[in-house]
Structure formats: C-alpha cells, structure tokens
Design a protein around this motif. Sequence first.
Motif, PDB file in Angstrom:
ATOM      1  N   ASN A   1       6.330  11.903  -4.245  1.00 56.98           N
ATOM      2  CA  ASN A   1       4.893  11.643  -4.136  1.00 56.98           C
ATOM      3  C   ASN A   1       4.250  11.506  -5.515  1.00 56.98           C
TER       4      ASN A   1
ATOM      5  N   ASP B   1       4.558   7.420   3.225  1.00 62.59           N
ATOM      6  CA  ASP B   1       4.426   7.703   4.653  1.00 62.59           C
ATOM      7  C   ASP B   1       5.766   8.211   5.178  1.00 62.59           C
TER       8      ASP B   1
ATOM      9  N   CYS C   1      -1.712  16.322   0.346  1.00 61.95           N
ATOM     10  CA  CYS C   1      -2.539  15.845   1.449  1.00 61.95           C
ATOM     11  C   CYS C   1      -2.597  14.332   1.552  1.00 61.95           C
ATOM     12  N   ASP C   2      -2.064  13.602   0.549  1.00 61.76           N
ATOM     13  CA  ASP C   2      -2.122  12.143   0.616  1.00 61.76           C
ATOM     14  C   ASP C   2      -0.888  11.516   1.246  1.00 61.76           C
TER      15      ASP C   2
ATOM     16  N   SER D   1       0.343   3.871  -7.808  1.00 57.23           N
ATOM     17  CA  SER D   1      -0.767   3.593  -6.873  1.00 57.23           C
ATOM     18  C   SER D   1      -0.259   3.303  -5.467  1.00 57.23           C
TER      19      SER D   1
ATOM     20  N   ARG E   1       1.143   5.078  -1.604  1.00 54.98           N
ATOM     21  CA  ARG E   1       1.145   6.225  -0.701  1.00 54.98           C
ATOM     22  C   ARG E   1       2.537   6.348  -0.090  1.00 54.98           C
TER      23      ARG E   1
ATOM     24  N   LYS F   1       0.818  -1.207   0.000  1.00 57.48           N
ATOM     25  CA  LYS F   1       0.000   0.000   0.000  1.00 57.48           C
ATOM     26  C   LYS F   1       0.856   1.264   0.000  1.00 57.48           C
ATOM     27  N   SER F   2       2.056   1.164   0.571  1.00 56.18           N
ATOM     28  CA  SER F   2       2.836   2.389   0.773  1.00 56.18           C
ATOM     29  C   SER F   2       4.323   2.088   0.876  1.00 56.18           C
TER      30      SER F   2
ATOM     31  N   SER G   1      -6.405  12.617   9.921  1.00 59.58           N
ATOM     32  CA  SER G   1      -6.521  12.092   8.557  1.00 59.58           C
ATOM     33  C   SER G   1      -5.178  11.672   7.972  1.00 59.58           C
ATOM     34  N   ARG G   2      -4.092  11.989   8.643  1.00 60.33           N
ATOM     35  CA  ARG G   2      -2.753  11.710   8.114  1.00 60.33           C
ATOM     36  C   ARG G   2      -2.112  10.467   8.734  1.00 60.33           C
TER      37      ARG G   2
ATOM     38  N   ASN H   1       2.338   8.183  -6.760  1.00 60.44           N
ATOM     39  CA  ASN H   1       0.968   8.198  -7.269  1.00 60.44           C
ATOM     40  C   ASN H   1       0.846   7.445  -8.587  1.00 60.44           C
TER      41      ASN H   1
ATOM     42  N   GLY I   1       1.150  10.211   4.280  1.00 64.66           N
ATOM     43  CA  GLY I   1       0.748   9.757   5.601  1.00 64.66           C
ATOM     44  C   GLY I   1       1.870   9.857   6.619  1.00 64.66           C
TER      45      GLY I   1
END
Length: 265
Positions: free
Chosen positions: A142, A153, A179-180, A149, A151, A112-113, A206-207, A146, A182
Amino acid sequence: MLQANDNVPHIIVNSGSYIGLPLNAVFLQAHRCGCYGLALQTASQHVFVDSNKIGDLTTLYALIEQYQIPIYTVLAKPYHYSLFALEGSLHWNASLSYYINVLNLASSLGAKSVCFGLDGAYYDKPMAFQHRCLIDRLRHLNEAANTRSLRIDLRIDKTSPFQFDTIESVFSTLNLLPCDIGLLITQGVLQTEDHSLSAWLQTFASRIVAVEISDLSGAIQKRIPQVATMHNLQLLLSPSTAAVRNAPEKLMEIEVQNLKHEIQR
C-alpha cells in the motif's frame, strides 16, 4: 481517434474473460458496447508482466488512445506468486518483484488501482501466522501504491484456503489495514441473505469499490446491479471463459446491453 460512445459510468469489462480475443478486438467491442473502461488482467496474451520485467506497452497505449477506453484497474493474475510466501524466500522475493511490476504497469497506464487476490495461501501453516504475513505485505504494498497514486483493492472470493470471504473475517482483517485499501466483491460471496450486497455495504460502505459479476442473470435476480449503482459502485463483467468461448463479441454486447437496461430502468 474514435468518438466516445454512449458510455455508462458503472460498467467495466474484465479483459481476462476475453483472453481468446486479440486485445485490439477487446477494445473495439468494449467501445462499441459503450463500456466505461477495462479491467486489464495481467495475462500474457494481452500484456506481459512477471517478476523480471514488463513487456512492451506501445500497442496498449495506442489502443487506449484510439478507442478512448481507459484502464480502470489492473487485475494481478496470481500465477505462482503469493502474498503468503515465506519472508526471505526466493518465492517471496519473486512475488514482491512481480507485485511492484504490476503497480508500475498500472501507474504507466493511468489506472486507478491494482486488484490483488488472496491466492497461494498455505493449507499447512497456522492461520494466525498467515494473517500476520498478509497484513505486513499489504501495508508494504500500500505504501508503494500510494507513491504511484494508486489504490490497492482486495478481491473477495471463495477460492482461497485463506478464509477471507465472510463479513466477519474481512472486518477483522481490514481493521488492521490502511483505510484506503478497497474491496472488489465477487458474486460468489453474495449468495445468502446474511451476505447480500446490502449487508456488505452496511459494514464496508466506504471500502467497496466494485462488484464482479460472473453470472448476469443470477445477479439480476438478486438486484445486485441496482444496489451497486445506487451506491456508485463499478460493475465488473467477468463471464466465464467457457461462456465466452463460442461468440465472445456477441456475449459482451448482450451482457452490456442487459446490464445497461437493469441499471437505467
């Protein structure tokens, strides 16, 4: 293929804590303990990646399939690479190549990240200059994440000379970042009431995506597991290599079971 275990969605294990074990043993024990996934550290004992190439991943693919333990995130071990390296230098060119390779690794594993630490800051460069460097590099990375796909962190801890371990310092930086991106909060920055996990969540709800736990008994005393799971955060078990050294499989089993007990009661 093994049948999936009784996994708890919030518990992931840092493979870097178990660097003394072969990777297949890490997967086997994580499966037996019911972990949700692994945070794969880019340590050469388990997976090879540097600025030039990514090592063969055949065994890693097979282990993911066999044990049904996904790679939740890839932890980019810093080595001598740095987000603060001077633009146009060999150091930055090598660092950028390494970071892109780590992103490619994470993408190929279905993670995922990718999690980056802020190691390698200078002691003798102005903080404002380093801050501008960091913002520019993270924006660039970043965009690359993207397209894959993924994220990005940021690992928030107290080890970097770049002072990025308080709510105030992180807030001022994140305001300038997409803002994406984390946050992975380490246990070491949660030592005071003003910087408790609840306080961090009030500012960065949200982060924040995960909390890294290095001392489980201390985390339980501060109710970190309960607060984290109430906010649907991942709990990254990262015991010290010294604690793991004597009986790594048993330690993972004990810590996962204790953590399950805390978040399920």
